[in-house]
Design a protein around this motif. Structure first.
Motif, PDB file in Angstrom:
ATOM      1  N   ILE A 130    -103.647   1.640  49.309  1.00 53.95           N
ATOM      2  CA  ILE A 130    -104.243   0.377  48.880  1.00 53.95           C
ATOM      3  C   ILE A 130    -105.607   0.224  49.527  1.00 53.95           C
ATOM      4  O   ILE A 130    -105.762   0.346  50.744  1.00 53.95           O
ATOM      5  CB  ILE A 130    -103.329  -0.806  49.244  1.00 53.95           C
ATOM      6  CG1 ILE A 130    -101.972  -0.631  48.545  1.00 53.95           C
ATOM      7  CG2 ILE A 130    -103.967  -2.132  48.846  1.00 53.95           C
ATOM      8  CD1 ILE A 130    -100.936  -1.651  48.923  1.00 53.95           C
ATOM      9  N   GLY A 131    -106.605  -0.029  48.707  1.00 54.89           N
ATOM     10  CA  GLY A 131    -107.981  -0.078  49.180  1.00 54.89           C
ATOM     11  C   GLY A 131    -108.312  -1.316  49.995  1.00 54.89           C
ATOM     12  O   GLY A 131    -107.455  -2.152  50.293  1.00 54.89           O
TER      13      GLY A 131
ATOM     14  N   PRO B 121    -104.265 -12.759  41.029  1.00 57.18           N
ATOM     15  CA  PRO B 121    -104.853 -12.730  39.686  1.00 57.18           C
ATOM     16  C   PRO B 121    -105.534 -11.391  39.384  1.00 57.18           C
ATOM     17  O   PRO B 121    -106.053 -10.726  40.282  1.00 57.18           O
ATOM     18  CB  PRO B 121    -105.870 -13.872  39.719  1.00 57.18           C
ATOM     19  CG  PRO B 121    -106.235 -14.015  41.163  1.00 57.18           C
ATOM     20  CD  PRO B 121    -104.995 -13.670  41.935  1.00 57.18           C
ATOM     21  N   PHE B 122    -105.519 -11.006  38.120  1.00 54.18           N
ATOM     22  CA  PHE B 122    -106.206  -9.811  37.657  1.00 54.18           C
ATOM     23  C   PHE B 122    -106.562 -10.019  36.190  1.00 54.18           C
ATOM     24  O   PHE B 122    -106.086 -10.962  35.548  1.00 54.18           O
ATOM     25  CB  PHE B 122    -105.329  -8.559  37.829  1.00 54.18           C
ATOM     26  CG  PHE B 122    -103.985  -8.660  37.179  1.00 54.18           C
ATOM     27  CD1 PHE B 122    -103.798  -8.250  35.864  1.00 54.18           C
ATOM     28  CD2 PHE B 122    -102.893  -9.188  37.867  1.00 54.18           C
ATOM     29  CE1 PHE B 122    -102.555  -8.354  35.254  1.00 54.18           C
ATOM     30  CE2 PHE B 122    -101.652  -9.298  37.259  1.00 54.18           C
ATOM     31  CZ  PHE B 122    -101.486  -8.878  35.956  1.00 54.18           C
ATOM     32  N   ARG B 123    -107.395  -9.132  35.660  1.00 52.73           N
ATOM     33  CA  ARG B 123    -107.869  -9.283  34.287  1.00 52.73           C
ATOM     34  C   ARG B 123    -107.173  -8.284  33.374  1.00 52.73           C
ATOM     35  O   ARG B 123    -107.007  -7.119  33.722  1.00 52.73           O
ATOM     36  CB  ARG B 123    -109.386  -9.070  34.231  1.00 52.73           C
ATOM     37  CG  ARG B 123    -110.020  -9.393  32.884  1.00 52.73           C
ATOM     38  CD  ARG B 123    -111.505  -9.658  33.053  1.00 52.73           C
ATOM     39  NE  ARG B 123    -112.198  -8.506  33.569  1.00 52.73           N
ATOM     40  CZ  ARG B 123    -112.806  -7.584  32.813  1.00 52.73           C
ATOM     41  NH1 ARG B 123    -112.785  -7.698  31.491  1.00 52.73           N
ATOM     42  NH2 ARG B 123    -113.450  -6.579  33.362  1.00 52.73           N
TER      43      ARG B 123
ATOM     44  N   ALA C 294    -117.282   1.158  34.686  1.00 51.63           N
ATOM     45  CA  ALA C 294    -117.396  -0.220  35.160  1.00 51.63           C
ATOM     46  C   ALA C 294    -116.157  -0.620  35.962  1.00 51.63           C
ATOM     47  O   ALA C 294    -116.252  -1.267  37.014  1.00 51.63           O
ATOM     48  CB  ALA C 294    -117.583  -1.159  33.977  1.00 51.63           C
ATOM     49  N   LYS C 295    -114.983  -0.200  35.481  1.00 53.25           N
ATOM     50  CA  LYS C 295    -113.734  -0.543  36.164  1.00 53.25           C
ATOM     51  C   LYS C 295    -113.694   0.078  37.552  1.00 53.25           C
ATOM     52  O   LYS C 295    -113.331  -0.581  38.527  1.00 53.25           O
ATOM     53  CB  LYS C 295    -112.541  -0.072  35.327  1.00 53.25           C
ATOM     54  CG  LYS C 295    -111.192  -0.392  35.937  1.00 53.25           C
ATOM     55  CD  LYS C 295    -110.059   0.074  35.030  1.00 53.25           C
ATOM     56  CE  LYS C 295    -108.702  -0.201  35.672  1.00 53.25           C
ATOM     57  NZ  LYS C 295    -107.572   0.213  34.817  1.00 53.25           N
TER      58      LYS C 295
ATOM     59  N   PRO D 268    -108.127  -6.607  41.410  1.00 58.23           N
ATOM     60  CA  PRO D 268    -109.136  -7.043  42.388  1.00 58.23           C
ATOM     61  C   PRO D 268    -109.332  -6.072  43.539  1.00 58.23           C
ATOM     62  O   PRO D 268    -110.248  -6.232  44.342  1.00 58.23           O
ATOM     63  CB  PRO D 268    -108.582  -8.392  42.885  1.00 58.23           C
ATOM     64  CG  PRO D 268    -107.101  -8.279  42.679  1.00 58.23           C
ATOM     65  CD  PRO D 268    -106.936  -7.468  41.433  1.00 58.23           C
ATOM     66  N   PHE D 269    -108.475  -5.077  43.648  1.00 55.74           N
ATOM     67  CA  PHE D 269    -108.620  -4.050  44.676  1.00 55.74           C
ATOM     68  C   PHE D 269    -107.961  -2.774  44.170  1.00 55.74           C
ATOM     69  O   PHE D 269    -107.178  -2.787  43.224  1.00 55.74           O
ATOM     70  CB  PHE D 269    -108.004  -4.493  46.015  1.00 55.74           C
ATOM     71  CG  PHE D 269    -106.625  -5.081  45.880  1.00 55.74           C
ATOM     72  CD1 PHE D 269    -105.497  -4.276  45.788  1.00 55.74           C
ATOM     73  CD2 PHE D 269    -106.454  -6.466  45.849  1.00 55.74           C
ATOM     74  CE1 PHE D 269    -104.234  -4.809  45.661  1.00 55.74           C
ATOM     75  CE2 PHE D 269    -105.187  -7.024  45.721  1.00 55.74           C
ATOM     76  CZ  PHE D 269    -104.079  -6.189  45.625  1.00 55.74           C
TER      77      PHE D 269
END
Length: 365
Positions: free
Chosen positions: A52-53, A137-139, A204-205, A244-245
């Motif tokens: 995990i970053g 949250p995430f997209r 981009a991702k 988000p990460f």
């Protein structure tokens, strides 16, 4: 020659002949056996299984959340009669028709590719299920998951393209909407997709940036589906996500979707203060979808054997696999019936708080 000696000689020769025949006669079966189990909370080949970053706070974990695997004989390997008979008698082996693992209409390469794609998809769904469990949250958006060979879309749309609109109508995170808009057409009519090319979207991702504003329009002529006559273009839309990460799952030489549940639980354990296992050895299996639903898998008996051999005390078992798993349960292993991510989280809470006697366990038919 005495009759007794002749009889023994004849019997010996017949036995040798039968053994030779058993070795030489090939049968259309393949063998499944217990494979390696890997702790999703630990390392494998010197690297963390779940990397995990930077960004989220991470917590120490204890115990085990092991994913389990099944070994299978190769696509080109043909068992002989003796091997098949021995496999049928063994407790830790399952002999199945060869076409069960390697369908006649697919090459070994195609089967391997399909397994790799399923494994990749399961990783994505595991991340989604875990972050939803953590309320992070995430997209989400819609992408081209795959393009059918020889279809109208081949060469025009590509796996990974982000679909933002169909015929000018906006498409967001519901892949089913794409199919609905395509089937509004008649076969032979043209449909226009607005897409962000896969290469630009991926770049981009990976950089953690928004998708580029430039879009391109791709027009595809629909064809008639053989099964029901509706208009299709030959793509499989699916959901894509931007998190988000970074969450990397580093596990080579594993295919298929069956580790999804254990990956999701491992991610949650690393990102929450609660020590999910309480130091206990928990193993399990099961596919998982974006909504956290756990699906059944193949080779369940081999996975429970492998888990118990490594020291597992509890095994998270997809509820659809429970009857089969319970028929041949290894001694000392508790099979926990699991239908959803929430079921798994509730089970782990009972295990770590000393209430394992109230776990929902698998029962045989």
């Amino acid at each position: 020659m005495p009759r007794r000696t002749a009889t023994m000689l004849a019997s010996t020769l017949m036995l040798i002949a039968l053994l030779c025949a058993g070795v030489l006669i090939k049968v259309p079966y393949a063998e499944m056996s217990p494979g390696p189990t890997v702790n999703t909370l630990g390392t494998h080949d010197g690297e963390p299984v779940l990397d995990i970053g930077k960004g989220p706070r991470q917590y120490k974990t204890s115990g085990h959340l092991n994913m389990t695997t099944v070994r299978v004989t190769g696509a080109d390997y043909r068992m002989n009669l003796i091997e098949a008979a021995w496999g049928w008698m063994r407790h830790d082996s399952l002999v199945v028709p060869h076409e069960t693992l390697y369908p006649d209409d697919k090459s070994a390469k195609e089967v391997d590719q399909e397994n790799a794609e399923e494994f990749s998809a399961s990783q994505e769904s595991a991340k989604v299920a875990a972050l939803r469990e953590l309320d992070v949250p995430f997209r989400s958006y819609t992408i081209v998951g795959s393009v059918e060979k020889g279809s109208p879309a081949q060469g025009k749309l590509h796996a990974g393209d982000v679909i933002t609109a169909v015929d000018g109508q906006k498409v967001t995170k519901d892949p089913l909407r794409v199919g609905e808009l395509v089937t509004e057409h008649k076969p032979g009519e043209k449909v226009t997709f607005t897409v962000i090319p896969a290469a630009k979207a991926t770049k981009a991702k990976e950089a953690g940036k928004k998708f580029p504003g430039d879009r391109r329009e791709v027009t595809v002529t629909t064809k008639k589906a053989q099964e029901d006559g509706r208009a299709i273009v030959g793509i499989q839309p699916t959901a894509g996500h931007t998190f988000p990460f970074q969450v990397d799952i580093k596990l080579a030489d594993v295919g298929g979707p069956s580790a999804g549940l254990m990956f999701a639980l491992g991610i949650v354990d690393k990102l929450t203060k609660d020590d999910l296992t309480g130091g206990k050895f928990v193993a399990g299996t099961g596919t998982i979808d974006d909504a956290g639903k756990v699906g059944e898998i193949g080779g369940i008996q081999m996975k429970t054997v492998a888990a118990r051999a490594q020291g597992a005390e509890y095994f998270l078992t997809p509820k659809g696999n429970c009857p089969t798993a319970a028929k041949d349960k290894p001694d000392g292993l508790t099979l926990v019936k699991t239908g959803t991510m929430d079921d798994a989280m509730d089970a782990l809470k009972k295990i770590r708080t000393g209430h394992a006697d109230s776990l929902p366990t698998c029962k045989g038919n």
